[in-house]
Enzyme design. Structure first.
Site, PDB file in Angstrom:
ATOM      1  N   GLU A 268       0.820  -1.225   0.000  1.00 29.31           N
ATOM      2  CA  GLU A 268       0.000   0.000   0.000  1.00 29.31           C
ATOM      3  C   GLU A 268       0.846   1.264   0.000  1.00 29.31           C
ATOM      4  O   GLU A 268       0.528   2.231  -0.702  1.00 29.31           O
ATOM      5  CB  GLU A 268      -0.918   0.006   1.228  1.00 29.31           C
ATOM      6  CG  GLU A 268      -1.808   1.242   1.288  1.00 29.31           C
ATOM      7  CD  GLU A 268      -2.581   1.310   2.597  1.00 29.31           C
ATOM      8  OE1 GLU A 268      -3.534   2.094   2.651  1.00 29.31           O
ATOM      9  OE2 GLU A 268      -2.210   0.615   3.550  1.00 29.31           O
ATOM     10  N   ASP A 269       1.931   1.293   0.773  1.00 33.23           N
ATOM     11  CA  ASP A 269       2.644   2.545   1.028  1.00 33.23           C
ATOM     12  C   ASP A 269       4.020   2.647   0.381  1.00 33.23           C
ATOM     13  O   ASP A 269       4.692   3.661   0.527  1.00 33.23           O
ATOM     14  CB  ASP A 269       2.807   2.750   2.541  1.00 33.23           C
ATOM     15  CG  ASP A 269       1.472   2.944   3.242  1.00 33.23           C
ATOM     16  OD1 ASP A 269       0.513   3.351   2.562  1.00 33.23           O
ATOM     17  OD2 ASP A 269       1.390   2.680   4.452  1.00 33.23           O
TER      18      ASP A 269
END
Length: 715
Positions: free
Chosen positions: A76-77
């Protein structure tokens, strides 16, 4: 930040077979991928995944879960991908990390419908591997522990989401310690004054009475020693939120509230649990109605324990929980006990529930809800309520939430039994259907054929399954009533214009009004959501035109817009375009401009001559002039049908100029009818009115196949 060596040593301490190298590799990979990222507190971002991994290691979970925790934010990051994680750490871990990523992307605190749909997705993700949720819960717990660094508005949003979703989920999975902490942190954010008031009252109570927990603990140990029961005894004050919730539910002040203290007796065997129970009840008076035996009737998440409330020292009511060490392990870690290790080996706890079977049971029940509101209500009822255990006349156990009634009991057995319930006997005595059931009661449902759920039942039940079934039945009965009323309204409305409400007419009306089936139209009529006039207008719009509106048929102004000076245009016979449909002009030597419908098959002959194309559109003033078109219909060969159809066309203010029978059969005629209409809308009205007649099998616009217009070099 906790170093990798600390984490790997902790895991190796309970699982010597652990792959410390792989965990260390995941640590280094996560550290590198999150390099340069920081939390709101200013700490390196990777300190968060490490803290989540430590939380799960404290629960003695397997390597895959620990590594997933370290990597749970990489997809996700960071620039990491599913494929890269699968290549480095294997498919199992990649799937777990991907599952956590999908849960993170769900906005669970959004509007009710979106929240329900997202929660449904959450449960579906859980059903593939519960470890996804274990990581997500640990992730949420650490975020809540460090939430003070966020803005107040975000703290409150996260706290509400935690209170509504994650805390009850932790409890439903048997991780009560985590639920307590999540609730307490959320309570501190959402209602800080209430929490402070509870803590102040505890302080005042200790000052007035002293710390009673060590005294009561010693009393219990003495009683157990006399009964020759070997056990550990622990005492504690209930959490502030637990006290507050009891005060709100019972409407009582702190001073009148009972069992603000809880004690646990951990024995070595199930037999000792019951011996300990007898010793406690012999020493102190049991509070009626406050006894639950979850050993003989475990909760669906594997929880086993005996709960009783007694009047202890100085008359104070205290709750006592009695269980074995193995039961206690499940009570502390819940479903997570399935993956826990002890003494270097996977710990096979006989009381740990199979997480996949557990999830399949709750997801099946949740999926029975018909709409978002039912689903969310079902979820929250399942997770927030405690359970009571009742018995069928054959001795089968039925688990229900606290506050359940005989109607809930009936629907828990089968929807058919619930629908036909007319009464109930509890322990052999006839009771009202609104009676709240208690633990250990035997319930017999009295049924009657033809009985249907009553509207008042919805207020008597607490289970989502019962509520959904009752609403579904009531909606069905209401719809049947509306359809009957709507059919009468349709009959009267159509008879006023000399028509009949045949099945064919109603089917055509449904299609014209955008409904799936005729009963939908009738139900809307019966519910006053559609009027009889609207029904007639859908079938015979010309019959309900404003009588005062002038019916111009004279042509005024130009026919089309887009012609050059001196150019004349006329409709092409191949497609007979009429106002309301898109058109294009083709310049033809000696014939001016021929107007074609944009979908005319003849236009393909002019694709290589774009200079001859003219962009045209109908003039609005021309919409009142009559234009000739042809329609083809297949009509039943019965007496009077042709005359009725001709009359029908006339009623729609269309003029018949010619009829040509193309096929005559004993039972059907196929014919082409030339009519004059104003525009496409008028033609659609005519076709709809004809299609509604039960003696018409087919009707459509007809376009003749004319000789191809030969291309010329100029226009």
């Amino acid at each position: 930040m906790i170093p990798a060596e600390t984490l790997t040593a902790l895991v190796a301490g309970y699982n010597p077979e652990s792959d410390s190298g792989l965990i260390a590799a995941a640590y280094e990979y996560g550290l590198r991928m999150h390099e340069g990222q920081f939390r709101s507190s200013g700490e390196p971002y990777f300190s968060h995944p490490v803290a989540v991994a430590m939380l799960l290691a404290e629960q003695r979970l397997d390597d895959a879960t620990i590594i997933t925790a370290l990597l749970h934010d990489t997809i996700e990051d960071t620039g990491s991908t599913y494929s890269e994680i699968a290549l480095r750490f294997g498919d199992e871990i990649a799937q777990l990390v991907d599952g956590v990523t999908k849960l993170t992307n769900l906005e669970l605190s959004s509007g009710q419908n979106a929240q329900a749909e997202n929660f449904r997705k959450l449960l579906m993700a859980m059903s593939k591997d519960v470890r996804v949720l274990l990581v997500k819960l640990a992730d949420r717990l650490h975020n809540m522990r460090t939430i003070r660094h966020l803005k107040v508005e975000k703290q409150q949003r996260k706290a509400r989401e935690t209170m509504d979703i994650f805390a009850p989920l932790a409890g439903r999975m048997g991780m009560q310690w985590m639920r307590d902490e999540l609730e307490d942190i959320s309570f501190r954010i959402l209602n800080p004054e209430a929490r402070k008031s509870i803590i102040r009252r505890f302080v005042t109570l200790r000052r007035e009475t002293g710390d009673v927990i060590p005294k009561i603990t010693d009393d219990i140990r003495t009683v157990l020693a006399q009964a020759k029961v070997e056990a550990e005894v622990f005492g504690r004050e209930k959490k502030p939120y637990s006290i507050w919730r009891k005060m709100e539910e019972k409407g009582e002040s702190f001073s009148r509230l009972s069992d603000i203290y809880g004690f646990r007796i951990i024995t070595t065997s199930a037999i000792d649990c019951y011996i300990a129970l007898g010793a406690v009840h012999k020493r102190w008076a049991a509070v009626p109605g406050r006894f639950k035996d979850y050993i003989s009737s475990p909760k669906s998440n594997g929880y086993r324990s005996i709960h009783t409330t007694v009047s202890g020292r100085d008359g104070k009511q205290v709750e006592v929980q009695i269980r074995t060490q193995q039961m206690h392990s499940v009570a502390e870690t819940g479903v997570a006990a399935h993956w826990s290790y002890r003494d270097g080996e996977r710990f096979e706890n006989p009381f740990a529930v199979d997480p996949f079977r557990w999830l399949s049971t709750i997801t099946e029940r949740f999926e029975n809800a018909e709409d978002s509101d039912d689903f969310l209500e079902h979820v929250k009822l399942e997770m927030f309520t405690d359970q009571v255990f009742c018995f069928t006349p054959k001795g089968e156990v039925v688990k229900l939430p606290k506050g359940a009634t005989p109607i809930d009991f009936a629907y828990a057995i089968h929807t058919r039994i619930g629908d036909s319930c007319v009464g109930a006997k509890v322990d052999g005595q006839r009771v009202p259907l609104w009676t709240k059931l208690k633990n250990g009661q035997s319930v017999a449902i009295i049924r009657a054929e033809g009985q249907r759920p009553q509207p008042t039942w919805e207020d008597m039940v607490v289970t989502g399954r019962a509520k959904s079934a009752i609403r579904r039945s009531l909606r069905g009965e209401q719809r049947a009533t509306q359809v009957r009323l709507g059919r009468e309204i349709a009959r009267v409305a159509l008879e006023r214009v000399g028509k009949k409400a045949t099945d064919k007419a109603l089917a055509t009306a449904a299609k014209r009004m955008g409904f799936d089936e005729p009963d939908d139209v009738l139900a809307r009529l019966g519910a006053a959501e559609v009027t009889g006039k609207e029904l007639v207008a859908a079938l015979y719009p010309e019959l309900v035109r404003d009588a005062g509106k002038p019916d111009h048929r004279e042509l005024s102004g130009p026919i089309v817009i887009g012609l050059g000076s001196g150019q004349e245009a006329r409709p092409a016979p191949c497609c007979s375009p009429i106002p309301g449909e898109r058109i294009v002009g083709i310049a033809v030597r000696g014939k001016g401009v021929m107007i074609h419908a944009i979908d005319c098959a003849e236009l393909v002959n002019f694709e290589e001559q774009p200079d001859r194309w003219i962009d045209l559109r109908w003039a609005e003033s021309h919409a009142t002039a009559d234009r000739g078109v042809q329609i083809e219909m297949v009509m039943a060969n019965d007496t009077g049908v042709l005359g009725r159809i001709c009359t029908l066309i006339g009623e729609q203010r269309a003029n018949i100029t010619n009829i040509n029978f193309t096929d005559r059969k004993p039972d059907f005629y196929r014919m082409i009818v030339d009519i004059e209409v104003r525009d496409m809308e008028h033609l659609t009205h005519v076709l709809t009115a004809i299609d509604a007649d039960s003696d018409i099998a087919e009707v459509r616009r007809y376009r003749s196949v004319s000789p191809t217009v030969q291309p010329t070099t100029s226009g």
